[in-house]
Enzyme design. Structure first.
Site, PDB file in Angstrom:
ATOM      1  N   GLU A  41       0.921  -1.123   0.115  1.00 36.80           N
ATOM      2  CA  GLU A  41      -0.117   0.127  -0.065  1.00 36.80           C
ATOM      3  C   GLU A  41       0.928   1.001   0.020  1.00 36.80           C
ATOM      4  OE1 GLU A  41      -2.767   0.364   3.418  1.00 36.80           O
ATOM      5  OE2 GLU A  41      -3.645   2.356   2.614  1.00 36.80           O
ATOM      6  N   ARG A 268       5.141 -12.519   9.763  1.00 39.79           N
ATOM      7  CA  ARG A 268       5.733 -11.377   9.217  1.00 39.79           C
ATOM      8  C   ARG A 268       7.049 -11.499  10.151  1.00 39.79           C
ATOM      9  NH1 ARG A 268       1.800  -7.654   8.885  1.00 39.79           N
ATOM     10  NH2 ARG A 268       3.279  -6.053   9.120  1.00 39.79           N
ATOM     11  N   LYS A 278       4.320   0.822   9.318  1.00 40.97           N
ATOM     12  CA  LYS A 278       4.568   2.014   8.570  1.00 40.97           C
ATOM     13  C   LYS A 278       3.942   3.333   9.393  1.00 40.97           C
ATOM     14  CE  LYS A 278       3.048   0.285   4.646  1.00 40.97           C
ATOM     15  NZ  LYS A 278       2.526   0.091   3.363  1.00 40.97           N
TER      16      LYS A 278
HETATM   17  P1  ATP Z   1       2.522  -2.115   7.907  1.00 46.08           P
HETATM   18  O1  ATP Z   1       1.841  -2.747   8.837  1.00 46.08           O
HETATM   19  O2  ATP Z   1       4.098  -2.049   8.150  1.00 46.08           O
HETATM   20  O3  ATP Z   1       2.240  -0.889   7.239  1.00 46.08           O
HETATM   21  P2  ATP Z   1       1.387  -3.403   6.010  1.00 46.08           P
HETATM   22  O4  ATP Z   1       1.340  -5.018   6.156  1.00 46.08           O
HETATM   23  O5  ATP Z   1       0.300  -2.520   6.180  1.00 46.08           O
HETATM   24  O6  ATP Z   1       2.724  -3.055   6.756  1.00 46.08           O
HETATM   25  P3  ATP Z   1       1.562  -3.466   2.981  1.00 46.08           P
HETATM   26  O7  ATP Z   1       2.108  -2.203   2.166  1.00 46.08           O
HETATM   27  O8  ATP Z   1      -0.013  -3.560   3.054  1.00 46.08           O
HETATM   28  O9  ATP Z   1       2.013  -3.154   4.405  1.00 46.08           O
HETATM   29  O10 ATP Z   1       2.256  -4.638   2.785  1.00 46.08           O
HETATM   30  C1  ATP Z   1       2.660  -5.229   1.520  1.00 46.08           C
HETATM   31  C2  ATP Z   1       3.213  -6.592   1.718  1.00 46.08           C
HETATM   32  O11 ATP Z   1       4.266  -6.556   2.456  1.00 46.08           O
HETATM   33  C3  ATP Z   1       2.022  -7.514   2.232  1.00 46.08           C
HETATM   34  O12 ATP Z   1       1.943  -8.541   1.504  1.00 46.08           O
HETATM   35  C4  ATP Z   1       2.453  -7.759   3.606  1.00 46.08           C
HETATM   36  O13 ATP Z   1       1.929  -8.865   4.061  1.00 46.08           O
HETATM   37  C5  ATP Z   1       3.886  -7.610   3.426  1.00 46.08           C
HETATM   38  N1  ATP Z   1       4.426  -7.336   5.108  1.00 46.08           N
HETATM   39  C6  ATP Z   1       4.259  -6.111   5.553  1.00 46.08           C
HETATM   40  N2  ATP Z   1       5.077  -6.167   6.592  1.00 46.08           N
HETATM   41  C7  ATP Z   1       5.722  -7.377   6.867  1.00 46.08           C
HETATM   42  C8  ATP Z   1       6.332  -7.974   7.668  1.00 46.08           C
HETATM   43  N3  ATP Z   1       6.804  -7.333   8.762  1.00 46.08           N
HETATM   44  N4  ATP Z   1       7.089  -9.212   7.303  1.00 46.08           N
HETATM   45  C9  ATP Z   1       6.889  -9.937   6.315  1.00 46.08           C
HETATM   46  N5  ATP Z   1       5.986  -9.321   5.435  1.00 46.08           N
HETATM   47  C10 ATP Z   1       5.309  -8.138   5.473  1.00 46.08           C
HETATM   48 MG    MG Z   2      -1.601  -2.614   4.926  1.00 46.80          MG
END
Ligand code: ATP
Ligand code: MG
Length: 566
Positions: A41, A268, A278
């Site tokens: 995102e 994760r 983020k």
């Molecule tokens: P955050 O919680 O840091 O904002 P998010 O999951 O909302 O992370 P996205 O941009 O939606 O961030 O994530 C893109 C991809 O990266 C998704 O498939 C998500 O599952 C993966 N991802 C995000 N954080 C992690 C992590 N800590 N370890 C492994 N994969 C991750």
């Molecule tokens: Mg997300």
């Protein structure tokens, strides 16, 4: 892992996801295709957790000769921005992965999603609810108490179509109405209790502008995008496991062949001494607790890059930590170990003094400069040697001298003899102080017979110190970094504020350091090992007139120490 792999080849350890893919291939699913996607995102910069997901998605596709799409999940325009889109592209590329022309956006599918929503309404599987978010949430029940149906659940198809069209046309305000799927208000899975598909948000979108004022929810967009792109394996993190029945429900409504994308969840990445969301990273940036997203203390990919991490070190780290179904936290020392291992192989060695104390060799001729041979990289014989100027006045590290040393201190002190690396044995004869009693310089004598740092008569010294000529050197600024937080899990205290655990000493700037002349032409991103002090990488803000080095990582390997004990 083999040391000899070509730079670009990405190795991926076999994991449970590969086993599932093997089974799918054996069963002949999806015509034997493997197609993954990385779906960020664009609401912030990528962090090392995303790197794990990137390596997993791209690495898995490479392993099976498949493809990976980069897809921006841009369904919430209030938080998203093109700055983030650009940074994400740059970071994925930098990690060594390509998506060719397969760059997609959830917003590319807004028209099709709308048509799909209309289809669901016509089939009696979706309805417009006039209640606000609070009431809807209250009616949804709890995992042990079934939900209650909305009074609007049984609207006619015609009324639903009319209301939904008017939602799209902007006739209602934010929050006044939503479109919901009509699934099962008594389902043990809360996500199946008539989830919201569309909400009204009168916010321009960074790609679609003012075209839309209703936006699909993530759950309503994600699986459908996977489907339309022909994704075979939709790899995501564990929190989406409970969303999977909904993911599958939407696909069931869409599907018109044997093909279907399969959602697979993995744990994760969490790292000690940092935060990895983020939202929290944005807070650190916005409130000025760090100097931007690429502050070398940040766990962001751009922060790690600026700090001196290489793509190889991050890919190796991602591979080593593996992929599991169990949430856990990785010791940040393991990440530091991976860059140390990488730079050990490639970094040019130099001598640099970051906390200088002047030494005058009183029996050394004043106007003389000797060129001393030094080894460029003991790990790589091809790296050769270089000349380091040795002069009457030198700098050594202030910590390497003690006037009144305790028993176990083997470095320089009055009357004691040590080796200056590659150069000579020297003995301290005098300590010079200012009016306040601070040591300003040391006087030493050298033994001309010990040239090259070799003992002339078999006598031993207990320490070898690094040094830099005080008259022929490059002055530089050095930035030392420590962990961003003082505690392993800054979020452990649920009622606390993670900012209270920030390490006040995470950045130390040393404006007056002296490095041997070899680094004179160093450019941003060049990395060096300063002997005994660690690996240092030239900062982006560095210019030849004012060199700035970031300490990427000290030499001491706490991870190796942990492993040795096991
Ligand atoms: P955050 O919680 O840091 O904002 P998010 O999951 O909302 O992370 P996205 O941009 O939606 O961030 O994530 C893109 C991809 O990266 C998704 O498939 C998500 O599952 C993966 N991802 C995000 N954080 C992690 C992590 N800590 N370890 C492994 N994969 C991750
Ligand atoms: Mg997300």
């Amino acid at each position: 892992m083999s040391e000899n792999i070509p730079e670009k080849e990405i190795t991926v350890k076999k994991n449970f996801i590969h086993q599932l893919i093997d089974e799918d291939l054996k069963e002949g699913k999806n015509d034997g295709r493997v197609h993954t996607r990385f779906p960020p995102e664009p609401n912030g910069y990528l962090h090392i957790g995303h790197a794990k997901s990137i390596c997993l998605n791209f690495g898995t596709a490479q392993k099976y000769g498949g493809l990976t799409n980069l897809r921006f999940d841009d369904t919430n325009p209030s938080k998203e921005d093109t700055e983030y889109v650009d940074s994400i592209r740059e970071d994925v590329k930098w990690l060594g992965f390509t998506w060719d022309d397969r760059e997609y956006y959830a917003s590319d599918y807004f028209d099709r999603l709308y048509v799909f929503a209309i289809q669901l309404i016509r089939e009696g599987k979706a309805y417009v609810d006039d209640q606000n978010a609070e009431v809807i949430s209250e009616q949804r029940g709890t995992p042990t108490r079934p939900g209650t149906a909305s009074p609007f659940r049984n609207r006619s198809v015609e009324e639903n179509i009319d209301l939904f069209t008017r939602m799209k046309d902007g006739d209602f305000n934010d929050g006044e109405r939503v479109l919901r799927a009509k699934i099962d208000m008594a389902s043990p899975n809360m996500h199946m209790r008539d989830p919201v598909l569309y909400r009204i948000m009168k916010v321009p979108h960074h790609r679609t502008g003012d075209k839309w004022c209703i936006y699909p929810m993530y759950d309503f967009a994600h699986g459908q995008c996977d489907y339309w792109e022909g994704i075979t394996h939709s790899i995501c993190t564990l929190e989406f496991e409970v969303h999977r029945p909904l993911y599958d429900w939407f696909i069931d409504q869409l599907k018109n062949s044997d093909y279907r994308p399969r959602q697979i969840e993995f744990a994760r990445l969490n790292l000690t001494y940092t935060v990895m969301s983020k939202r929290l990273l944005l807070k650190l940036v916005k409130e000025g607790h760090v100097n931007g997203w690429d502050d070398p203390r940040m766990p962001t990919i751009c922060g790690l890059r600026r700090r001196g991490y290489t793509p190889e070190s991050i890919r190796n780290f991602a591979d080593k930590i593996g992929v599991t179904k169990v949430d856990g936290t990785i010791d940040i020392a393991m990440l530091e170990h991976s860059i140390r291992e990488d730079l050990n192989k490639r970094a040019q060695r130099v001598m640099g003094v970051i906390n200088p104390l002047k030494v005058v060799i009183t029996n050394y001729p004043a106007a003389t400069t000797e060129e001393i041979d030094a080894i460029n990289n003991p790990e790589n014989p091809d790296a050769g040697t270089r000349k380091v100027p040795f002069t009457r006045e030198l700098f050594i590290e202030r910590d390497d001298f003690m006037e009144n040393p305790p028993k176990k201190f083997f470095r320089l002190s009055p009357g004691v003899e040590v080796r200056l690396r590659y150069a000579y044995f020297v003995r301290c004869t005098d300590v010079v102080k200012d009016a306040n009693g601070n040591i300003t310089e040391l006087h030493c004598t050298y033994d001309p017979a010990s040239r090259g740092g070799n003992s002339p008569d078999g006598r031993k010294v207990k320490a070898t110190l690094h040094w830099v000529s005080a008259t022929d050197n490059v002055k530089a600024e050095v930035r030392l970094y420590d962990r961003l937080f003082t505690t392993e899990d800054p979020l452990a205290d649920k009622d606390g504020n993670f900012l209270d655990y920030m390490n006040p000493d995470s950045l130390k700037t040393l404006p007056e350091c002296y490095i041997e002349p070899f680094v004179k032409n160093a450019r941003p991103k060049d990395s060096f090992q300063f002997e005994r002090l660690g690996y240092f990488t030239i900062d982006y803000d560095s210019v030849p007139e004012h060199l700035i080095f970031n300490r990427t990582v000290p030499l001491k390997d706490t991870w190796a120490a942990i492993k040795d004990k096991e």
